[in-house]
Enzyme design. Sequence first.
Site, mmCIF file in Angstrom:
data_model
loop_
_atom_site.group_PDB
_atom_site.id
_atom_site.type_symbol
_atom_site.label_atom_id
_atom_site.label_comp_id
_atom_site.label_asym_id
_atom_site.label_seq_id
_atom_site.Cartn_x
_atom_site.Cartn_y
_atom_site.Cartn_z
ATOM 1 N N ASP A 142 20.906 6.694 -26.242
ATOM 2 C CA ASP A 142 22.603 6.379 -25.411
ATOM 3 C C ASP A 142 23.185 7.127 -24.715
ATOM 4 O O ASP A 142 23.838 5.914 -23.444
ATOM 5 C CB ASP A 142 23.320 6.435 -26.652
ATOM 6 C CG ASP A 142 22.826 5.914 -28.006
ATOM 7 O OD1 ASP A 142 22.235 4.700 -27.572
ATOM 8 O OD2 ASP A 142 23.197 6.154 -29.335
ATOM 9 N N ASP A 164 25.502 7.406 -29.762
ATOM 10 C CA ASP A 164 25.078 9.440 -30.521
ATOM 11 C C ASP A 164 23.820 9.886 -30.456
ATOM 12 O O ASP A 164 23.749 10.825 -30.745
ATOM 13 C CB ASP A 164 25.331 9.727 -31.698
ATOM 14 C CG ASP A 164 24.465 9.193 -32.936
ATOM 15 O OD1 ASP A 164 23.304 7.884 -32.445
ATOM 16 O OD2 ASP A 164 24.022 9.157 -34.327
ATOM 17 N N ASP A 215 25.201 1.664 -30.457
ATOM 18 C CA ASP A 215 24.772 1.993 -31.438
ATOM 19 C C ASP A 215 24.006 1.619 -33.194
ATOM 20 O O ASP A 215 25.822 1.255 -32.802
ATOM 21 C CB ASP A 215 24.050 3.430 -31.163
ATOM 22 C CG ASP A 215 22.628 3.701 -31.640
ATOM 23 O OD1 ASP A 215 22.419 2.994 -32.201
ATOM 24 O OD2 ASP A 215 22.986 5.185 -32.381
#
Length: 914
Positions: free
Chosen positions: A635, A631, A337
Amino acid sequence: MEQKKKLAGLSDQQVVESRNTYGQNILTPPKKEPLWKQFLEKFKDPIIFILLIALLASFGVSCYHYWAEDAGYSVFLEPLGILLAVILATVVGFLFELNANKKFEMLNQVNDDTAVKVIRNGNVCEIPKKDVVVGDIVRINSGEEVPADGKLLEAVSLQINESTLTGEPVIKKTTSEAEFDDEATYPSDSVYKGTTVVDGHGIYEVTSVGDATEYGKVYEGSQLDTNVETPLKMQLDKLARLITKVGYSIAAFIVVTRLLYFFTSNDTFDWVTAGGFILNTVMIAVTVIVVAVPEGLPMSVTLSLALSMRRMLSTNNLVRQMHATETMGAATVICTDKTGTLTQNQMNVYQSDFYALAGQTLSDGDISKKIIEGIASNSTAFLDFSDKSKIKTIGNPTEAALLLWLNGQNVNYLDVREDSPIVDQLTFSTERKYMATVVESSLLNKKILYVKGAPEIVFQLSKRVETENGFESVSDYQPIIEKKLADYQDQAMRTLGFAYQILENNEKVIAEGKLVNTDLTFVGIVAISDPVRPDVPDAVKSCMSAGIDVKIVTGDTPATAREIGRQIGLWTESDTTLNEITGAEFAALSDKELQDRVLDLKIISRARPMDKKRLVELLQQKGQVVAVTGDGTNDAPALNAAQVGLSMGDGTQVAKEASAITILDNSFNSITRAVMWGRSLYKNIQRFIVFQMTINVAACLIVLLGSFLGTESPLTVTQMLWVNLIMDTFAALALASLPPSDSVMSERPRNNAENIISKPMAKAILGVGLFFVFLLFGLVQYFKHVDLQSLTDLSLSGFFSNYFNFTHVENGLSPYELALFFTIFVLFQFWNMFNAKAFGTGKSAFSGFGSLTSQGFGLIALVILVGQIIIVQFGGEMFSVVPISLIDWLIIIASTSVVLWVGELFRLVRKKQQ
């Protein structure tokens, strides 16, 4: 009237009905396996399974010896020893994972009792978040978390941080269809559970709660999947099949050849003799199968994983699944990410261009004081200093970045704000694109209007520009400002323009929600970005040099994603549209079309949660071992699908539940360390296999030779248990304690399709194993034909002359000779442990002995040696030994060390040849 009816909210009866229909606003916790079932999962290990088969076979042989041959209870020591090996290997792993999961649960506690403002029965009231129901009218303000999904009824300058759900930090929300963003991941008039209000306020009607929310849907399918096939497990499966085939092949060979010999060499047939011979042959075959199984291997693998798991915690990697420690070392792709992983997830001032300062920092001058007062007063953000490790921001992240900038120059914004009371204010709105505040300035004891907002808007409202040389015309500075803005926009940065006006006559400048009658002076612009974490570029470089591909998957814009890729060294000038794709384009392509592009992709922008998951699955279909970092809730599906999911310590509950490892310090560099740990751990496991399998090859061949020569095994059951369990456990500890090596990061990822026993390992195992058999078999032959009282009487000529003397000897080996043989056998393995330590390093076995970890290896080696001395000198009848003289101890230690010196010589020769 219709609007008022909606804002009356639900009645108490409607609340009950809604809760009965749609459920509570809580996430169903992941279903946990009972402890007994978690423990039984450990028995699925392939080597453990072989041990269980060996346990049954060994128990059967022991029963035969006990009842058919009237042997003592000592015959059950071998199956008990194997049972102990199984219990130790399974219990250690189970306890370590249990402990890690307790730490994880403390880290991931969730509070469902946070107060939420709702309208019920026509009144505004506060209720716990978990009591929100579908149909509730909820008020949300700056700094608050959205408690459930819903559709906006009212939005005033409303901006939502959706980074936990989409990866996009700030999204404008509105009820005006004309202002809807068609490219936004989710509709502009909808808000979602788990996101946060960063500016403005709003009222919305709840449309879904709990598991039915977008947050809940992702959470439901994101719990950690413990059934993912790890590379190590697959390779140990192969090793288990290899050991099984070799053990059964040797056993079958013994049975067939012995039976052929018996039936061809006897002219007469006697059922009693034949039955006894067949039964004895079967017992020998079973013994070979038991000896072939490396009882210490499961324990060593478990110890290695458990120790690494514990030591990785000290480097901020909380491992929930033991095998994840090693799987990281096998990773070939890391999908990451952007927000909060590569970047700090905190906006900061990248560059300030206040023209009157001419590039200088803030000072005590009038213009500096105006800039400071303007930033501090014309803001609704705050800084939270309660956490000593990091300043937290409250409110709009862009405004907070300005306060952080002041704080970095030792300016206390609160003191300035308190000294300049607000007279009038226009909060920022997406319609106006600026914020304006009139304050009673402590600088001039007059009212000053401060304006900040989109540079092009603020610049258009200004009449002049203040520079170091005085005031300049707006038209002269327009090209300069436009170029600056273009440069910052190319770098995907946000920009703000600043202006002020001294209100000499207390004139009215704010009316009807806008600025009027202004005479603004433009002072400059500021570029703001979510900066890349300082350690990320080096960490990404380290990953790429280790042969690991890094791919950015983000909900942010293509331009922002490319710029971050450029800053971390991933996106280069040679990259083209082939190396990037948007979420919409990704979703539009078939799996077959993507298979041709997936390895070349570096960036996926505007990605939705399932895009990342699909990317992981496509990469796995291409034979890649995928690690995913993230996080946010967005995700979680990919974290769950990957071989290793790595969540950030300050990530969402959903992300952490879906991951196998939690990076406590949120550092990408910790991920690089996890790769180094994983690769080093794999090599340590390989070193133990070299050590363990050498023992098994030697023991197997000695039993095989003995089966054809009619020689009883010179090693008793209790002696073999010492070698295979206790000594091997200590050896596993010694090898597992070896420190991770930075050198592994310069190697390419291993081929997981290959056997865990590489060709160099096989050569070492067979070469050293055959060398041991040659010497040990010669000793047995020599001891059979001489009555040796001390090794000082050993004759080399006698050793070689008796090597092929197969005449039957009635009394065999004396107790002293058996003690000598047992000690020599163990000391051969002892010195070979040092060779295993140096295996594959190209360095001496004594390299690095000054370090604490290598000192630990030396200490464990000393414990093994002392243990052997104690067993031989004091073990007596239990270990079938008698004490050995001091001179013989010295001769054995010195002579068996030739194993180490020959290994050192080979390593020295190889080093000179390279």
